[in-house]
Design an enzyme around this catalytic site. Structure first.
Site, PDB file in Angstrom:
ATOM      1  N   ASP A 235       0.857  -1.180   0.000  1.00  0.00           N
ATOM      2  CA  ASP A 235       0.000   0.000   0.000  1.00  0.00           C
ATOM      3  C   ASP A 235       0.895   1.232   0.000  1.00  0.00           C
ATOM      4  OD1 ASP A 235      -1.736  -2.120   0.604  1.00  0.00           O
ATOM      5  OD2 ASP A 235      -3.082  -0.833   1.752  1.00  0.00           O
TER       6      ASP A 235
ATOM      7  N   LYS B 234      -6.900   3.284  -3.566  1.00  0.00           N
ATOM      8  CA  LYS B 234      -7.308   3.262  -2.161  1.00  0.00           C
ATOM      9  C   LYS B 234      -7.531   4.694  -1.712  1.00  0.00           C
ATOM     10  CE  LYS B 234      -5.255   1.993   2.334  1.00  0.00           C
ATOM     11  NZ  LYS B 234      -4.170   1.270   3.018  1.00  0.00           N
TER      12      LYS B 234
ATOM     13  N   LYS C 290     -10.225   0.220  -2.729  1.00  0.00           N
ATOM     14  CA  LYS C 290     -10.162  -0.024  -1.282  1.00  0.00           C
ATOM     15  C   LYS C 290     -10.447   1.256  -0.517  1.00  0.00           C
ATOM     16  CE  LYS C 290      -6.985  -1.281   2.475  1.00  0.00           C
ATOM     17  NZ  LYS C 290      -5.632  -1.730   2.840  1.00  0.00           N
TER      18      LYS C 290
END
Lengths: 328, 311
Positions: A155, A223, A259
């Site tokens: 991430d 995300k 996400k």
């Protein structure tokens, strides 16, 4: 094909420059803020009951990236979280497992050892998370270390300063280089989630542009947030991103995951997001491979709801583990 | 135009014979706020002769669930406050009740069909009882706790601790004195409470919620739900996050079997206070009798500490 060459093809330019990216991103239609928020609100009013609710709860559990990103994290805490991921509810072995455990890079090896080949992935945040304020070699080393430690997913955060000052090429290059750093020596690669920190991007137009820029540069997932900035994952922001991945598939044939992370704490919230996924992106995204929740306390609330459906009685905090850091 | 005006059709808004009734639709009291029932329902409350009094919210299982969440959230703060402070706060409730005496008297009269004097006496007794329990806040530990003699070189000290979140089915008949007699002993020791009020006589409880909201009791310490006892009580009895339940209001409640409620409560080993009387003959006790500490001790745990005795 490398990201730059593909971007040149998509944009129809011979040289990928800041101005080419700018004119491409700024040609995206603007987001109707009022309309977007009204649509998100209306999707949130759907009533999901009985068998649909049970299905949604199990699906939501399987989509969680069970997260701990605190300065006070210890190997013991990470192992505890991994144990929870492996057995979310000891009273019901049929409870699905979350998709991944998300930790800081230095604890990725601890998580990997605890999770082994269970199928629960290790996600590691990298690139000077959460601010992203570091030089590129540091960000790349951060990423490579995490991949080497066994992270299945990375991430990363984008450089919001560069994005907001219109320096799109810098953002593009960083993402593309980090994507390269996700490649393991034997050729396979960790999936890359690109955190846009929508709370700092301010407008929905910026969220849409950052989404397209991230996908262009090779993101496997887009995300919303680090969880360290408020507002984090709101439904309207997620709606804009779901539209982006839907349109990206129409344009390129490739699927990119979404996400939302941060601030999603209740089952009710989670179900609203699932409704939005189905309505906006489509049911293809109703899969842990393509949609995740970045959350910590959400899992407990889903487990309480699951117990309620199983026993017919409201459950309470005594019946799930307390994951808050110990005070001792 | 002016002729119409002078014809006397426009009286001032205060004129008694033209004043429009302010019709009351009361709400629930959860977490220090007054929400409507999530179900959107309400029901008519009538006096002892069947005349309309007001509309009350008809609480649902989800309102009870929300109330338990609010009570749980308030527990740490209330139980953690000093006993002295709890006593002061509860005494303040009695002060506010005293200020609303006339309203309580009117509601007790209408609900229970008492004569004016009798209603006055009942309200006085209810307020006095609240003060009586409030006074116990900082005395319980001395009376119920103490030093235990043990066979070893240890100080061994026991002290009472609140049980947690308590569900209370308020008495169906005694709408104020009975209510105070079951709520005050629970909260005085630091428990938080979810009260299901008398089904047919909820108005004094609603007014009590307004007294609580304007005193210093933190939101969530007392939560009041009006509605059908038979509908909501089983959800409180089976709720895993409720630590104890007082079944006083199961006596003479429509469609309620307290045995079933006790069975559901056993699922998570709740402490249960049964209604007076036995089986289907459960009755409401005489609330005018001088109380003892039994309703307080029913909702206490005992914490015992061992400390080595050195020289």
């Amino acid at each position: 094909m490398d990201a730059t060459a593909r971007a040149r093809d998509l944009l129809g330019v011979t040289r990928l420059s800041d101005s080419a990216l700018t004119s491409w991103l700024h040609s995206l239609p603007g987001v109707d803020q009022v309309g977007c928020e009204a649509r998100a609100a209306s999707l949130g009013t759907r009533s999901i009951k009985t068998t649909s609710k049970a299905w949604a709860i199990d699906l939501a559990i399987s989509m969680i990236d069970l997260t701990t990103l605190e300065g006070a994290d210890t190997p013991g805490k990470v192992r505890g979280l991994c144990a929870k991921a492996l057995t979310p509810d000891p009273t019901d072995p049929a409870t699905p497992r979350p998709a991944a455990v998300c930790v800081y890079g230095d604890l990725a090896a601890v998580a990997k050892k605890a999770l082994g080949s269970s199928g629960v992935n290790v996600a590691a945040v990298a690139t000077a998370f959460p601010s992203g304020r570091a030089l590129m070699p540091v960000k790349l080393a951060d990423t490579e270390d995490a991949v080497q430690a066994g992270a299945d997913e990375i991430d990363m955060v984008i450089d919001r300063g560069a994005f907001l000052s219109g320096d799109y090429l810098t953002v593009f290059r960083e993402i593309a280089q980090v994507a390269q750093a996700c490649v393991r020596p034997e050729g396979s690669r960790a999936r890359l989630k690109v955190i846009m920190e929508t709370g700092e991007l301010v407008t929905y137009d910026n969220v849409r542009r950052a989404s397209w820029l991230s996908m262009l540069a090779g993101a496997d997932f887009i995300k919303t947030s680090t969880g360290k900035v408020s507002p984090a994952a709101t439904l309207p922001v997620t709606l804009v991103m779901l539209e982006a991945v839907r349109d990206w598939r129409d344009a390129t044939g490739e699927m990119v995951g979404v996400k939302p992370a941060g601030g999603i704490r209740t089952s009710k919230d989670a179900v609203k997001f699932l409704v939005a996924v189905s309505e906006v992106a489509g049911d293809d995204w109703l899969d842990p491979y393509w949609f995740r929740f970045g959350a910590s306390s959400l899992l407990n609330d889903l487990l309480l709801q699951r117990q309620k459906l199983a026993t017919g009685a409201y459950s309470g905090a005594d019946y799930v583990t307390d994951d808050s850091p110990s005070l001792y | 135009m002016s002729a119409t005006v002078s014809a006397g059709t426009t009286r001032g808004p205060g004129a008694a014979d033209t004043r429009v009734d302010v019709r009351k639709t009361y709400k629930l009291y959860i977490g220090g706020k007054f929400p409507r029932s999530e179900s959107g329902r309400s029901y008519e409350v009538v006096d002892h002769r069947g005349r309309f009094l007001a509309n009350a919210a008809q609480g649902s299982r989800k309102d009870a669930r929300d109330a338990v969440v609010a009570a749980r959230a308030a527990f740490a703060g209330w139980a953690g406050s000093t006993a002295y402070n709890r006593g002061q706060v509860l005494y303040r409730v009695a002060e506010v009740m005293e200020g609303r005496r006339a309203q309580f008297v009117a509601e007790v009269r209408a609900s229970e069909g008492l004569a004016e004097r009798r209603a006055e006496a009942v309200v006085s007794q209810a307020i006095d009882r609240w003060v009586w329990y409030a006074g116990w806040a900082d005395k319980l530990a001395q009376v119920l706790g103490g030093l235990n003699p043990v066979a070893g070189p240890y100080f061994d000290i026991s002290a009472p601790e609140p049980t947690g979140v308590v569900g209370v089915l308020a008495p169906q008949g005694s709408s104020l004195l009975g209510l105070v007699s079951v709520v005050a002993p629970v909260v005085v020791s630091g428990n938080t409470v979810v009260v299901l009020t008398s089904e047919q006589r909820p108005l004094p409880a609603i007014t009590l919620s307004e007294a609580l909201a304007t005193s210093d009791v933190p939101g969530g310490v007392v939560n009041l739900i009006t509605g059908r006892t038979a509908e909501v009580a089983p959800w409180i009895a089976s709720h895993r996050d409720v630590n104890a339940i007082d079944l006083a209001g199961a006596a003479a409640a429509d469609g309620v079997s307290w045995g079933d409620l006790e069975l559901a409560a056993a699922e998570n080993l709740k402490r249960v206070v049964r209604p007076a009387g036995a089986g289907s003959d459960a009755v409401e006790p005489d609330w005018s009798r001088t109380p003892d500490l039994s309703r307080v001790t029913s909702f206490l745990e005992t914490k015992t500490v061992w400390h080595p005795k050195g020289r």
